[in-house]
Design an enzyme around this catalytic site. Structure first.
Site, short mmCIF file in Angstrom:
data_model
loop_
_atom_site.label_atom_id
_atom_site.label_comp_id
_atom_site.label_asym_id
_atom_site.label_seq_id
_atom_site.Cartn_x
_atom_site.Cartn_y
_atom_site.Cartn_z
N GLU A 163 7.98 -8.14 63.53
CA GLU A 163 8.41 -7.60 62.31
C GLU A 163 7.34 -6.50 61.93
OE1 GLU A 163 8.88 -6.26 58.08
OE2 GLU A 163 7.36 -7.34 59.25
N CYS A 214 12.70 -11.74 61.36
CA CYS A 214 11.98 -13.13 61.97
C CYS A 214 12.92 -13.64 63.05
CB CYS A 214 12.10 -14.02 60.76
SG CYS A 214 11.18 -13.19 59.25
N HIS A 267 13.40 -21.96 60.49
CA HIS A 267 12.76 -20.91 60.44
C HIS A 267 12.22 -21.02 59.14
CE1 HIS A 267 11.04 -16.89 59.22
NE2 HIS A 267 12.08 -16.96 58.39
N LYS A 288 15.74 -27.17 52.25
CA LYS A 288 17.02 -27.24 51.48
C LYS A 288 17.93 -26.81 52.66
CE LYS A 288 15.69 -25.03 47.18
NZ LYS A 288 15.67 -23.86 46.07
N1 CAA Z 1 6.78 -27.71 39.53
C1 CAA Z 1 7.49 -27.83 40.40
N2 CAA Z 1 8.35 -26.82 40.93
C2 CAA Z 1 8.32 -25.69 40.25
C3 CAA Z 1 7.60 -25.26 39.42
C4 CAA Z 1 6.80 -26.40 39.06
N3 CAA Z 1 5.73 -26.22 37.99
N4 CAA Z 1 7.65 -24.18 38.80
C5 CAA Z 1 8.76 -23.68 39.59
N5 CAA Z 1 9.26 -24.43 40.61
C6 CAA Z 1 10.13 -24.34 41.54
C7 CAA Z 1 11.45 -23.63 41.07
O1 CAA Z 1 12.39 -24.48 40.23
C8 CAA Z 1 12.11 -23.26 42.43
O2 CAA Z 1 12.71 -24.28 43.27
P1 CAA Z 1 14.00 -24.34 43.48
O3 CAA Z 1 14.26 -23.03 44.30
O4 CAA Z 1 14.45 -25.55 44.25
O5 CAA Z 1 14.84 -24.16 42.14
C9 CAA Z 1 10.82 -22.93 43.26
O6 CAA Z 1 9.74 -23.70 42.53
C10 CAA Z 1 10.45 -21.59 43.25
O7 CAA Z 1 10.35 -21.02 41.89
P2 CAA Z 1 10.92 -19.80 41.47
O8 CAA Z 1 12.47 -19.40 41.93
O9 CAA Z 1 10.93 -19.65 39.87
O10 CAA Z 1 9.99 -18.77 42.49
P3 CAA Z 1 9.85 -16.99 42.27
O11 CAA Z 1 11.12 -16.56 41.46
O12 CAA Z 1 8.67 -16.91 42.05
O13 CAA Z 1 10.37 -16.58 43.68
C11 CAA Z 1 11.09 -16.64 46.19
C12 CAA Z 1 10.74 -17.76 45.07
C13 CAA Z 1 12.42 -16.04 45.78
C14 CAA Z 1 11.33 -17.68 47.43
C15 CAA Z 1 9.93 -15.97 46.42
O14 CAA Z 1 8.76 -16.57 46.72
C16 CAA Z 1 10.22 -14.61 47.52
O15 CAA Z 1 10.88 -13.61 47.15
N6 CAA Z 1 9.78 -14.91 48.74
C17 CAA Z 1 10.11 -13.83 49.62
C18 CAA Z 1 11.45 -14.12 50.38
C19 CAA Z 1 11.62 -15.13 51.01
O16 CAA Z 1 10.69 -15.93 51.76
N7 CAA Z 1 13.04 -15.56 51.31
C20 CAA Z 1 13.60 -16.52 52.04
C21 CAA Z 1 14.90 -16.50 52.89
S1 CAA Z 1 14.54 -14.98 53.68
C22 CAA Z 1 13.85 -15.21 55.11
O17 CAA Z 1 13.55 -16.45 55.59
C23 CAA Z 1 13.12 -14.13 56.16
C24 CAA Z 1 11.91 -14.04 55.96
O18 CAA Z 1 10.77 -14.86 56.54
C25 CAA Z 1 11.20 -13.29 54.84
#
Ligand code: CAA
Length: 394
Positions: free
Chosen positions: A80, A112, A234, A243
Protein backbone atom coordinates in the site's frame (compact mmCIF):
# COMPACT_ATOMS: atom_id res chain seq x y z
CA UNK A 1 -2.71 -34.35 -3.15
CA UNK A 2 -2.40 -30.56 -3.50
CA UNK A 3 1.17 -29.58 -2.75
CA UNK A 4 1.09 -26.07 -4.19
CA UNK A 5 1.60 -23.36 -1.61
CA UNK A 6 4.06 -21.76 0.76
CA UNK A 7 7.42 -23.54 0.91
CA UNK A 8 9.11 -20.95 3.14
CA UNK A 9 7.90 -17.88 5.06
CA UNK A 10 10.25 -15.21 6.39
CA UNK A 11 9.48 -11.91 8.09
CA UNK A 12 11.33 -8.73 8.89
CA UNK A 13 10.48 -5.56 10.75
CA UNK A 14 12.34 -2.37 11.62
CA UNK A 15 14.97 -2.62 14.38
CA UNK A 16 13.26 0.13 16.45
CA UNK A 17 9.98 0.22 18.37
CA UNK A 18 7.85 2.52 20.50
CA UNK A 19 6.36 1.14 23.71
CA UNK A 20 2.63 1.91 23.93
CA UNK A 21 3.13 2.94 27.58
CA UNK A 22 5.40 5.77 26.39
CA UNK A 23 2.94 6.58 23.61
CA UNK A 24 0.06 6.74 26.12
CA UNK A 25 2.05 8.98 28.50
CA UNK A 26 2.95 11.40 25.69
CA UNK A 27 -0.59 11.52 24.33
CA UNK A 28 -2.28 11.72 27.74
CA UNK A 29 -4.18 8.45 27.36
CA UNK A 30 -4.71 5.46 29.64
CA UNK A 31 -2.22 2.74 28.51
CA UNK A 32 -4.96 0.13 28.97
CA UNK A 33 -6.76 1.64 25.99
CA UNK A 34 -3.91 0.32 23.85
CA UNK A 35 -2.99 -2.91 25.69
CA UNK A 36 -6.58 -4.02 26.25
CA UNK A 37 -8.77 -1.85 23.98
CA UNK A 38 -6.64 -2.29 20.85
CA UNK A 39 -4.53 -5.32 21.85
CA UNK A 40 -1.20 -3.59 21.16
CA UNK A 41 1.92 -3.43 23.37
CA UNK A 42 4.43 -1.79 21.00
CA UNK A 43 4.75 -0.68 17.41
CA UNK A 44 7.75 -1.02 15.11
CA UNK A 45 9.07 2.31 13.88
CA UNK A 46 10.86 2.66 10.56
CA UNK A 47 14.26 4.40 10.68
CA UNK A 48 14.94 7.02 7.97
CA UNK A 49 17.23 4.68 6.00
CA UNK A 50 14.60 1.95 5.49
CA UNK A 51 11.55 1.76 3.23
CA UNK A 52 9.33 -0.95 1.75
CA UNK A 53 12.21 -2.07 -0.50
CA UNK A 54 14.69 -2.65 2.33
CA UNK A 55 12.01 -4.25 4.53
CA UNK A 56 11.22 -6.60 1.63
CA UNK A 57 14.82 -7.44 0.73
CA UNK A 58 15.67 -8.06 4.39
CA UNK A 59 12.61 -10.35 4.70
CA UNK A 60 13.52 -12.35 1.59
CA UNK A 61 17.23 -12.64 2.44
CA UNK A 62 17.00 -15.86 4.56
CA UNK A 63 15.00 -17.61 1.81
CA UNK A 64 17.64 -16.74 -0.80
CA UNK A 65 20.41 -18.00 1.44
CA UNK A 66 18.63 -21.37 1.35
CA UNK A 67 17.48 -21.38 -2.30
CA UNK A 68 19.44 -20.36 -5.40
CA UNK A 69 18.44 -16.74 -6.24
CA UNK A 70 18.75 -17.64 -9.92
CA UNK A 71 15.94 -20.21 -9.55
CA UNK A 72 13.28 -17.55 -8.76
CA UNK A 73 11.00 -17.14 -11.80
CA UNK A 74 8.81 -14.25 -10.59
CA UNK A 75 8.55 -11.62 -7.84
CA UNK A 76 5.04 -10.46 -6.92
CA UNK A 77 5.41 -7.42 -4.66
CA UNK A 78 2.34 -6.27 -2.71
CA UNK A 79 2.21 -2.91 -0.99
CA UNK A 80 0.00 0.00 0.00
CA UNK A 81 2.99 2.26 0.68
CA UNK A 82 4.61 2.39 -2.76
CA UNK A 83 7.73 4.51 -3.26
CA UNK A 84 7.27 5.18 -6.98
CA UNK A 85 4.25 5.75 -9.21
CA UNK A 86 5.85 3.82 -12.05
CA UNK A 87 8.79 1.57 -11.18
CA UNK A 88 7.87 -1.53 -9.21
CA UNK A 89 9.46 -1.79 -5.78
CA UNK A 90 10.03 -5.41 -6.79
CA UNK A 91 12.58 -4.29 -9.41
CA UNK A 92 14.78 -2.75 -6.69
CA UNK A 93 14.45 -5.95 -4.66
CA UNK A 94 15.30 -8.01 -7.74
CA UNK A 95 18.57 -6.06 -8.06
CA UNK A 96 19.46 -6.19 -4.37
CA UNK A 97 18.89 -9.94 -4.15
CA UNK A 98 20.79 -10.78 -7.35
CA UNK A 99 17.89 -12.58 -9.03
CA UNK A 100 18.09 -13.89 -12.57
CA UNK A 101 17.15 -11.70 -15.56
CA UNK A 102 14.89 -14.62 -16.52
CA UNK A 103 12.36 -13.52 -13.95
CA UNK A 104 9.22 -11.36 -14.00
CA UNK A 105 8.51 -8.63 -11.47
CA UNK A 106 5.32 -6.72 -10.74
CA UNK A 107 3.87 -4.58 -7.94
CA UNK A 108 0.27 -5.17 -6.84
CA UNK A 109 -2.01 -2.82 -4.93
CA UNK A 110 -5.25 -3.06 -3.11
CA UNK A 111 -4.60 -1.62 0.37
CA UNK A 112 -3.97 -4.51 2.80
CA UNK A 113 -5.45 -7.17 0.47
CA UNK A 114 -2.70 -7.14 -2.19
CA UNK A 115 -0.51 -9.71 -0.41
CA UNK A 116 -3.30 -12.25 -0.69
CA UNK A 117 -3.94 -11.39 -4.35
CA UNK A 118 -0.22 -11.96 -4.94
CA UNK A 119 -0.26 -15.27 -3.06
CA UNK A 120 -3.26 -16.59 -5.02
CA UNK A 121 -1.74 -15.46 -8.32
CA UNK A 122 1.53 -17.16 -7.42
CA UNK A 123 -0.23 -20.42 -6.53
CA UNK A 124 -2.08 -20.37 -9.86
CA UNK A 125 1.18 -19.74 -11.73
CA UNK A 126 2.61 -22.86 -10.08
CA UNK A 127 -0.55 -24.88 -10.80
CA UNK A 128 -0.14 -24.05 -14.49
CA UNK A 129 3.62 -24.64 -14.57
CA UNK A 130 5.09 -26.75 -11.77
CA UNK A 131 8.61 -25.42 -12.36
CA UNK A 132 7.69 -21.87 -11.25
CA UNK A 133 9.32 -20.62 -8.03
CA UNK A 134 7.53 -17.42 -7.13
CA UNK A 135 8.70 -14.99 -4.47
CA UNK A 136 5.66 -13.25 -2.98
CA UNK A 137 6.53 -10.23 -0.84
CA UNK A 138 4.11 -8.09 1.15
CA UNK A 139 5.80 -4.99 2.57
CA UNK A 140 4.27 -1.92 4.18
CA UNK A 141 4.72 1.05 6.47
CA UNK A 142 1.49 1.99 8.29
CA UNK A 143 1.45 5.76 8.82
CA UNK A 144 -1.29 8.05 10.11
CA UNK A 145 -1.35 11.74 11.06
CA UNK A 146 0.31 12.58 14.39
CA UNK A 147 -2.35 12.98 17.07
CA UNK A 148 -5.04 11.18 15.03
CA UNK A 149 -6.87 8.08 16.37
CA UNK A 150 -4.99 5.99 13.81
CA UNK A 151 -1.57 6.97 15.18
CA UNK A 152 -1.76 4.21 17.81
CA UNK A 153 -2.20 1.60 15.07
CA UNK A 154 0.99 2.26 13.10
CA UNK A 155 3.81 -0.24 12.51
CA UNK A 156 5.83 -1.68 9.66
CA UNK A 157 7.09 -4.95 8.30
CA UNK A 158 7.47 -7.32 5.39
CA UNK A 159 6.79 -11.00 4.83
CA UNK A 160 8.44 -12.96 2.03
CA UNK A 161 6.96 -16.28 0.92
CA UNK A 162 8.40 -18.77 -1.53
CA UNK A 163 5.48 -20.30 -3.45
CA UNK A 164 6.21 -23.56 -5.26
CA UNK A 165 4.84 -27.05 -5.75
CA UNK A 166 6.49 -28.18 -2.52
CA UNK A 167 4.33 -26.61 0.17
CA UNK A 168 6.41 -27.47 3.25
CA UNK A 169 4.66 -24.76 5.30
CA UNK A 170 1.08 -24.42 3.98
CA UNK A 171 -0.62 -26.08 1.00
CA UNK A 172 -3.19 -23.68 -0.45
CA UNK A 173 -6.56 -25.29 -1.12
CA UNK A 174 -8.49 -24.20 -4.19
CA UNK A 175 -11.86 -22.48 -3.77
CA UNK A 176 -12.02 -19.29 -1.72
CA UNK A 177 -14.77 -16.92 -0.55
CA UNK A 178 -14.59 -13.26 -1.51
CA UNK A 179 -16.40 -9.94 -1.35
CA UNK A 180 -15.88 -6.50 -2.91
CA UNK A 181 -17.67 -3.22 -2.31
CA UNK A 182 -16.72 0.31 -3.42
CA UNK A 183 -16.39 2.18 -0.10
CA UNK A 184 -14.22 4.98 1.37
CA UNK A 185 -13.09 3.59 4.71
CA UNK A 186 -9.32 4.08 4.34
CA UNK A 187 -7.41 5.64 1.44
CA UNK A 188 -4.27 7.62 0.57
CA UNK A 189 -4.36 10.16 -2.27
CA UNK A 190 -1.14 10.49 -4.30
CA UNK A 191 -0.18 13.78 -2.60
CA UNK A 192 -0.13 12.25 0.91
CA UNK A 193 2.36 10.10 2.80
CA UNK A 194 -0.15 9.28 5.55
CA UNK A 195 -3.43 7.41 5.20
CA UNK A 196 -6.86 8.99 5.60
CA UNK A 197 -9.32 6.81 7.46
CA UNK A 198 -12.88 6.78 8.72
CA UNK A 199 -11.82 4.61 11.65
CA UNK A 200 -15.04 3.32 13.18
CA UNK A 201 -16.63 2.88 9.76
CA UNK A 202 -13.57 0.90 8.60
CA UNK A 203 -14.03 -1.60 11.44
CA UNK A 204 -17.67 -2.08 10.44
CA UNK A 205 -16.82 -2.62 6.78
CA UNK A 206 -14.14 -5.14 7.81
CA UNK A 207 -16.82 -7.17 9.62
CA UNK A 208 -19.26 -6.92 6.71
CA UNK A 209 -16.61 -8.17 4.27
CA UNK A 210 -15.77 -11.00 6.70
CA UNK A 211 -19.38 -12.16 6.90
CA UNK A 212 -19.85 -12.28 3.13
CA UNK A 213 -16.46 -13.83 2.38
CA UNK A 214 -17.03 -16.55 5.00
CA UNK A 215 -20.52 -17.32 3.72
CA UNK A 216 -19.28 -17.49 0.16
CA UNK A 217 -16.47 -19.87 1.23
CA UNK A 218 -18.57 -22.30 3.23
CA UNK A 219 -21.35 -22.39 0.61
CA UNK A 220 -18.96 -23.07 -2.28
CA UNK A 221 -16.81 -25.63 -0.43
CA UNK A 222 -19.40 -27.24 1.82
CA UNK A 223 -17.26 -26.54 4.90
CA UNK A 224 -18.29 -25.65 8.43
CA UNK A 225 -16.60 -24.10 11.47
CA UNK A 226 -15.54 -27.47 12.89
CA UNK A 227 -13.45 -28.19 9.76
CA UNK A 228 -10.92 -25.56 10.89
CA UNK A 229 -8.17 -26.03 13.48
CA UNK A 230 -7.05 -22.39 13.63
CA UNK A 231 -7.89 -18.97 12.16
CA UNK A 232 -5.74 -16.02 11.09
CA UNK A 233 -7.04 -12.54 10.32
CA UNK A 234 -5.82 -9.31 8.82
CA UNK A 235 -4.40 -7.46 11.83
CA UNK A 236 -4.75 -3.65 11.78
CA UNK A 237 -4.63 -4.14 15.58
CA UNK A 238 -5.10 -7.34 17.56
CA UNK A 239 -8.52 -6.56 19.00
CA UNK A 240 -9.96 -6.22 15.49
CA UNK A 241 -9.22 -9.89 14.87
CA UNK A 242 -10.68 -10.93 18.22
CA UNK A 243 -13.88 -9.08 17.36
CA UNK A 244 -13.86 -10.62 13.89
CA UNK A 245 -13.61 -14.13 15.25
CA UNK A 246 -16.38 -13.50 17.77
CA UNK A 247 -18.56 -12.32 14.88
CA UNK A 248 -17.66 -15.35 12.79
CA UNK A 249 -18.61 -17.73 15.59
CA UNK A 250 -21.94 -15.97 15.91
CA UNK A 251 -22.57 -16.34 12.18
CA UNK A 252 -21.68 -20.03 12.55
CA UNK A 253 -24.35 -20.30 15.29
CA UNK A 254 -21.82 -20.65 18.12
CA UNK A 255 -21.27 -18.65 21.27
CA UNK A 256 -17.87 -16.95 21.47
CA UNK A 257 -15.91 -17.51 24.68
CA UNK A 258 -12.39 -16.55 25.75
CA UNK A 259 -11.08 -20.13 25.90
CA UNK A 260 -12.12 -20.87 22.33
CA UNK A 261 -10.78 -17.52 21.08
CA UNK A 262 -7.41 -18.11 22.75
CA UNK A 263 -7.27 -21.67 21.45
CA UNK A 264 -8.07 -21.01 17.80
CA UNK A 265 -6.42 -17.63 17.23
CA UNK A 266 -4.42 -16.50 20.31
CA UNK A 267 -1.04 -17.58 18.92
CA UNK A 268 -1.64 -15.68 15.67
CA UNK A 269 -1.78 -12.35 17.56
CA UNK A 270 1.54 -12.55 19.40
CA UNK A 271 3.89 -10.98 16.81
CA UNK A 272 1.37 -8.27 15.87
CA UNK A 273 1.08 -7.13 19.51
CA UNK A 274 4.67 -5.90 19.30
CA UNK A 275 5.03 -5.03 15.60
CA UNK A 276 1.74 -3.20 14.99
CA UNK A 277 0.01 -2.88 11.64
CA UNK A 278 1.98 -3.88 8.56
CA UNK A 279 -0.99 -3.56 6.17
CA UNK A 280 -0.54 -6.14 3.36
CA UNK A 281 1.95 -8.16 5.44
CA UNK A 282 -0.08 -8.30 8.65
CA UNK A 283 -2.14 -11.42 7.87
CA UNK A 284 1.12 -13.22 7.16
CA UNK A 285 2.72 -11.94 10.36
CA UNK A 286 -0.32 -13.59 11.95
CA UNK A 287 0.21 -16.87 10.10
CA UNK A 288 3.93 -16.92 10.99
CA UNK A 289 3.13 -16.09 14.60
CA UNK A 290 0.60 -18.93 14.73
CA UNK A 291 2.96 -21.51 13.28
CA UNK A 292 5.92 -20.40 15.40
CA UNK A 293 4.24 -19.89 18.77
CA UNK A 294 1.28 -22.28 18.97
CA UNK A 295 2.24 -24.96 21.48
CA UNK A 296 0.35 -27.69 19.59
CA UNK A 297 1.69 -29.43 16.54
CA UNK A 298 -0.53 -28.21 13.69
CA UNK A 299 0.75 -30.61 11.02
CA UNK A 300 -1.91 -31.63 8.48
CA UNK A 301 -4.50 -29.30 10.07
CA UNK A 302 -6.65 -26.79 8.17
CA UNK A 303 -6.13 -23.07 8.80
CA UNK A 304 -8.70 -20.44 7.77
CA UNK A 305 -7.28 -17.07 6.71
CA UNK A 306 -9.23 -13.85 6.27
CA UNK A 307 -7.61 -11.09 4.25
CA UNK A 308 -9.10 -7.60 4.25
CA UNK A 309 -8.13 -4.57 2.18
CA UNK A 310 -9.94 -1.30 2.66
CA UNK A 311 -11.77 0.11 -0.25
CA UNK A 312 -12.78 -2.82 0.03
CA UNK A 313 -11.98 -6.46 -0.74
CA UNK A 314 -12.24 -9.42 1.64
CA UNK A 315 -11.10 -12.96 0.87
CA UNK A 316 -11.43 -16.04 3.08
CA UNK A 317 -9.17 -18.90 2.02
CA UNK A 318 -7.80 -22.08 3.52
CA UNK A 319 -4.57 -24.04 3.71
CA UNK A 320 -3.32 -27.31 5.14
CA UNK A 321 -0.21 -27.12 7.32
CA UNK A 322 2.74 -29.20 6.07
CA UNK A 323 3.48 -32.47 7.86
CA UNK A 324 7.02 -31.39 8.78
CA UNK A 325 6.43 -27.62 8.86
CA UNK A 326 8.27 -26.98 12.12
CA UNK A 327 11.63 -27.91 10.64
CA UNK A 328 11.16 -25.34 7.82
CA UNK A 329 10.37 -22.25 9.91
CA UNK A 330 12.84 -19.40 10.63
CA UNK A 331 11.49 -19.24 14.17
CA UNK A 332 14.77 -18.66 16.04
CA UNK A 333 15.88 -15.76 13.84
CA UNK A 334 12.40 -14.17 14.01
CA UNK A 335 12.49 -14.32 17.78
CA UNK A 336 16.00 -12.80 17.78
CA UNK A 337 14.88 -10.03 15.42
CA UNK A 338 11.93 -9.06 17.61
CA UNK A 339 13.89 -9.31 20.85
CA UNK A 340 16.85 -7.24 19.60
CA UNK A 341 14.87 -4.16 18.51
CA UNK A 342 15.88 -0.90 20.19
CA UNK A 343 13.28 0.99 22.20
CA UNK A 344 12.78 4.59 21.07
CA UNK A 345 11.94 7.54 23.27
CA UNK A 346 8.80 9.38 22.20
CA UNK A 347 10.89 12.32 20.94
CA UNK A 348 13.08 10.01 18.81
CA UNK A 349 9.92 8.40 17.40
CA UNK A 350 8.74 11.90 16.39
CA UNK A 351 12.11 12.62 14.81
CA UNK A 352 12.00 9.36 12.74
CA UNK A 353 8.40 10.13 11.77
CA UNK A 354 9.32 13.61 10.50
CA UNK A 355 12.43 12.39 8.70
CA UNK A 356 10.33 9.83 6.82
CA UNK A 357 8.28 12.68 5.35
CA UNK A 358 11.45 14.61 4.45
CA UNK A 359 12.94 11.59 2.67
CA UNK A 360 9.68 11.05 0.74
CA UNK A 361 9.82 14.64 -0.53
CA UNK A 362 13.57 14.69 -1.31
CA UNK A 363 15.22 14.41 -4.70
CA UNK A 364 18.74 14.64 -3.20
CA UNK A 365 19.61 13.41 0.28
CA UNK A 366 22.33 11.31 1.94
CA UNK A 367 21.15 9.11 4.80
CA UNK A 368 23.26 8.17 7.82
CA UNK A 369 23.17 4.56 9.00
CA UNK A 370 20.36 3.80 11.44
CA UNK A 371 19.25 0.31 10.52
CA UNK A 372 20.84 -2.94 11.60
CA UNK A 373 19.31 -4.78 8.66
CA UNK A 374 21.45 -6.00 5.76
CA UNK A 375 19.89 -3.69 3.16
CA UNK A 376 19.40 0.06 3.61
CA UNK A 377 18.37 3.15 1.71
CA UNK A 378 21.65 5.08 1.55
CA UNK A 379 20.69 8.15 -0.53
CA UNK A 380 18.44 9.71 -3.11
CA UNK A 381 20.49 11.29 -5.90
CA UNK A 382 18.96 13.10 -8.87
CA UNK A 383 15.53 11.60 -7.97
CA UNK A 384 16.95 8.05 -7.90
CA UNK A 385 16.84 5.92 -4.76
CA UNK A 386 20.20 4.32 -3.89
CA UNK A 387 20.34 1.18 -1.80
CA UNK A 388 23.30 -0.39 -0.03
CA UNK A 389 24.08 -3.95 0.98
CA UNK A 390 25.84 -3.61 4.34
CA UNK A 391 27.32 -7.09 4.06
CA UNK A 392 28.90 -6.60 0.64
CA UNK A 393 32.53 -5.37 0.87
CA UNK A 394 32.86 -1.90 -0.75
N1 CAA B 1 -9.17 0.50 29.10
C1 CAA B 1 -9.59 -0.51 28.30
N2 CAA B 1 -10.17 -0.31 27.08
C2 CAA B 1 -10.31 0.95 26.66
C3 CAA B 1 -9.91 2.05 27.45
C4 CAA B 1 -9.32 1.79 28.73
N3 CAA B 1 -8.90 2.77 29.52
N4 CAA B 1 -10.17 3.17 26.77
C5 CAA B 1 -10.74 2.80 25.60
N5 CAA B 1 -10.81 1.46 25.53
C6 CAA B 1 -11.33 0.64 24.44
C7 CAA B 1 -12.62 1.19 23.84
O1 CAA B 1 -13.76 0.80 24.58
C8 CAA B 1 -12.56 0.58 22.47
O2 CAA B 1 -12.97 -0.76 22.52
P1 CAA B 1 -14.27 -1.24 21.70
O3 CAA B 1 -14.00 -0.93 20.27
O4 CAA B 1 -14.31 -2.71 21.98
O5 CAA B 1 -15.40 -0.46 22.25
C9 CAA B 1 -11.07 0.56 22.14
O6 CAA B 1 -10.39 0.70 23.38
C10 CAA B 1 -10.62 1.71 21.25
O7 CAA B 1 -11.07 2.89 21.84
P2 CAA B 1 -11.76 4.03 20.97
O8 CAA B 1 -12.83 3.43 20.10
O9 CAA B 1 -12.13 5.14 21.84
O10 CAA B 1 -10.49 4.42 20.09
P3 CAA B 1 -10.31 5.55 19.02
O11 CAA B 1 -11.54 6.31 18.78
O12 CAA B 1 -9.12 6.32 19.47
O13 CAA B 1 -9.95 4.78 17.66
C11 CAA B 1 -9.72 3.20 15.91
C12 CAA B 1 -9.90 3.40 17.44
C13 CAA B 1 -10.95 3.72 15.19
C14 CAA B 1 -9.53 1.74 15.63
C15 CAA B 1 -8.48 4.01 15.47
O14 CAA B 1 -7.33 3.50 16.10
C16 CAA B 1 -8.25 4.01 13.97
O15 CAA B 1 -8.83 4.81 13.24
N6 CAA B 1 -7.34 3.11 13.47
C17 CAA B 1 -7.03 3.03 12.05
C18 CAA B 1 -8.12 2.35 11.26
C19 CAA B 1 -8.14 0.85 11.42
O16 CAA B 1 -7.19 0.22 11.84
N7 CAA B 1 -9.26 0.23 11.01
C20 CAA B 1 -9.40 -1.21 11.08
C21 CAA B 1 -10.29 -1.72 9.96
S1 CAA B 1 -9.66 -1.16 8.39
C22 CAA B 1 -8.37 -2.23 8.05
O17 CAA B 1 -8.24 -3.26 8.65
C23 CAA B 1 -7.38 -1.83 7.02
C24 CAA B 1 -6.14 -1.33 7.69
O18 CAA B 1 -5.21 -2.10 7.95
C25 CAA B 1 -6.10 0.10 8.06
Amino acid sequence: MNTVGIQRISLYTAPYYLDMDDFAAARGEDPEKFHVGLGQDDMSVLPPDEDIVTLAANAADPILREFDPKSITAVLFATESGIDQSKSAGAFVHGLLGLSNRCRVVELKHACYAGTAALQMAANMVRVNASEKVLVIASDVARYELGSPGEATQGCGAVAMLVTNQADILALETGTGYYTEDVMDFWRPNYRDTALVDGKYSTMVYLTALKHAWQSLIESRNLNYQDFARFCYHLPFGKMAVKAHGRLMKIAGLEANDDELTHVMGASLIYNRTVGNSYSASLYFGLTSLLETDTNNLANQRIGLFSYGSGCVGEFFTGIVGKDYQSHLYQASHHRLLASREKLSFSRYLSFYKQFGEVERSDNIELPVYTKGRFRLSAIRAHKRQYADQQRPR
